[in-house]
Design a protein around this motif. Structure first.
Motif, mmCIF file in Angstrom:
data_model
loop_
_atom_site.group_PDB
_atom_site.id
_atom_site.type_symbol
_atom_site.label_atom_id
_atom_site.label_comp_id
_atom_site.label_asym_id
_atom_site.label_seq_id
_atom_site.Cartn_x
_atom_site.Cartn_y
_atom_site.Cartn_z
ATOM 1 N N VAL A 18 0.763 -1.065 -0.030
ATOM 2 C CA VAL A 18 0.129 0.168 -0.025
ATOM 3 C C VAL A 18 0.819 1.433 0.136
ATOM 4 O O VAL A 18 0.601 2.090 -0.536
ATOM 5 N N GLU A 19 1.891 1.139 0.911
ATOM 6 C CA GLU A 19 2.742 2.383 0.548
ATOM 7 C C GLU A 19 3.722 2.729 -0.683
ATOM 8 O O GLU A 19 3.835 3.795 -0.931
ATOM 9 N N ILE A 20 4.059 1.353 -1.235
ATOM 10 C CA ILE A 20 4.698 1.629 -2.418
ATOM 11 C C ILE A 20 3.611 1.920 -3.542
ATOM 12 O O ILE A 20 3.977 2.988 -4.424
ATOM 13 N N CYS A 21 2.448 1.712 -3.539
ATOM 14 C CA CYS A 21 1.366 2.279 -4.263
ATOM 15 C C CYS A 21 1.173 3.814 -4.011
ATOM 16 O O CYS A 21 0.964 4.601 -5.072
ATOM 17 N N GLU A 22 1.206 4.131 -3.009
ATOM 18 C CA GLU A 22 1.179 5.545 -2.542
ATOM 19 C C GLU A 22 2.430 6.423 -3.163
ATOM 20 O O GLU A 22 2.143 7.506 -3.840
ATOM 21 N N ILE A 23 3.475 5.797 -3.181
ATOM 22 C CA ILE A 23 4.611 6.524 -3.730
ATOM 23 C C ILE A 23 4.355 6.538 -5.371
ATOM 24 O O ILE A 23 4.520 7.664 -5.859
ATOM 25 N N PHE A 24 4.055 5.609 -5.965
ATOM 26 C CA PHE A 24 3.747 5.545 -7.462
ATOM 27 C C PHE A 24 2.319 6.626 -7.592
ATOM 28 O O PHE A 24 2.586 7.455 -8.723
ATOM 29 N N SER A 25 1.644 6.670 -6.858
ATOM 30 C CA SER A 25 0.515 7.502 -7.105
ATOM 31 C C SER A 25 0.948 9.176 -7.084
ATOM 32 O O SER A 25 0.218 9.766 -7.573
ATOM 33 N N ASN A 26 1.702 9.165 -6.159
ATOM 34 C CA ASN A 26 2.556 10.538 -5.924
ATOM 35 C C ASN A 26 3.736 10.966 -6.699
ATOM 36 O O ASN A 26 4.548 11.639 -5.994
ATOM 37 N N ARG A 27 3.916 10.044 -7.770
ATOM 38 C CA ARG A 27 5.154 10.092 -8.427
ATOM 39 C C ARG A 27 5.840 11.486 -8.884
ATOM 40 O O ARG A 27 6.870 11.908 -8.882
ATOM 41 N N ASN A 28 4.428 12.433 -9.044
ATOM 42 C CA ASN A 28 4.679 13.616 -9.756
ATOM 43 C C ASN A 28 5.576 14.752 -8.547
ATOM 44 O O ASN A 28 6.031 15.483 -8.915
ATOM 45 N N LYS A 29 5.439 14.167 -7.352
ATOM 46 C CA LYS A 29 6.082 15.034 -6.191
ATOM 47 C C LYS A 29 7.601 14.625 -6.077
ATOM 48 O O LYS A 29 8.318 15.234 -5.355
ATOM 49 N N LEU A 112 1.440 2.806 -15.911
ATOM 50 C CA LEU A 112 2.527 3.237 -14.800
ATOM 51 C C LEU A 112 3.651 1.918 -14.853
ATOM 52 O O LEU A 112 4.659 2.202 -14.244
ATOM 53 N N SER A 113 3.578 1.219 -15.625
ATOM 54 C CA SER A 113 4.614 -0.073 -15.618
ATOM 55 C C SER A 113 6.108 0.669 -16.176
ATOM 56 O O SER A 113 7.102 -0.214 -15.717
ATOM 57 N N HIS A 114 6.341 1.698 -16.705
ATOM 58 C CA HIS A 114 7.388 2.201 -16.965
ATOM 59 C C HIS A 114 8.069 2.963 -15.777
ATOM 60 O O HIS A 114 9.320 3.122 -15.842
ATOM 61 N N ILE A 115 7.624 3.147 -14.681
ATOM 62 C CA ILE A 115 8.090 3.786 -13.438
ATOM 63 C C ILE A 115 8.659 2.667 -12.480
ATOM 64 O O ILE A 115 7.884 1.897 -12.219
ATOM 65 N N VAL A 116 9.631 2.719 -11.923
ATOM 66 C CA VAL A 116 10.600 1.760 -11.274
ATOM 67 C C VAL A 116 10.985 2.346 -9.892
ATOM 68 O O VAL A 116 11.470 3.537 -10.146
ATOM 69 N N LEU A 117 10.592 1.736 -8.867
ATOM 70 C CA LEU A 117 11.258 2.127 -7.686
ATOM 71 C C LEU A 117 12.320 1.244 -7.073
ATOM 72 O O LEU A 117 12.013 -0.155 -6.933
#
Length: 135
Positions: A18-29, A112-117
């Protein structure tokens, strides 16, 4: 969720899906890293666009290899939020230090699959030594 708190938590533990998804959701920040970091320490987090930074895994660390001694041995998992598969995760272990690990996450959603954490962490292992008593 508070993004700053999630980032602080990442210094000491693996993040929950859930926390990782939150980072991806706010990737613009966040700023996407323009190139891989060299020898990032434990607790480091990096976001990459894998279409721009092709070799984002080349970080200078020596990761455990497969039997062919060339490719990194990574364990693959699919992570769920609720009952839905949302994340792909690859985990690599350090060659010299098995407790130092790298996890690579990306969303399964096509857009969103092109963004990697990437998350690096020194895992603390509990001492499971047995106590022997002389009777």
């Amino acid at each position: 969720m508070d993004i700053q708190q999630i980032i602080l938590e990442a210094e000491h533990r693996w993040l929950r899906p859930v926390e990782i998804c939150e980072i991806f959701s706010n990737r613009n920040k966040f700023l996407l890293a323009p190139e891989p970091a060299y020898m990032p320490p434990s607790g480091s987090l990096f976001l990459f666009d894998r279409m721009v930074v092709r070799f984002f895994r080349k970080d200078g660390h020596n990761w455990r290899k497969k039997k062919d001694a060339r490719t990194v041995r990574e364990v693959h998992e699919t992570l769920k939020v609720g009952n839905v598969d949302v994340l792909s995760c690859y985990c690599a272990h350090g060659e010299e230090n098995d407790n130092f690990q790298r996890r690579t996450y990306w969303m399964l959603k096509e857009e969103l699959s092109h963004i990697v954490l990437l998350h690096y962490l020194q895992v603390k292992v509990a001492n499971h030594s047995l106590n022997y008593f002389l009777l």
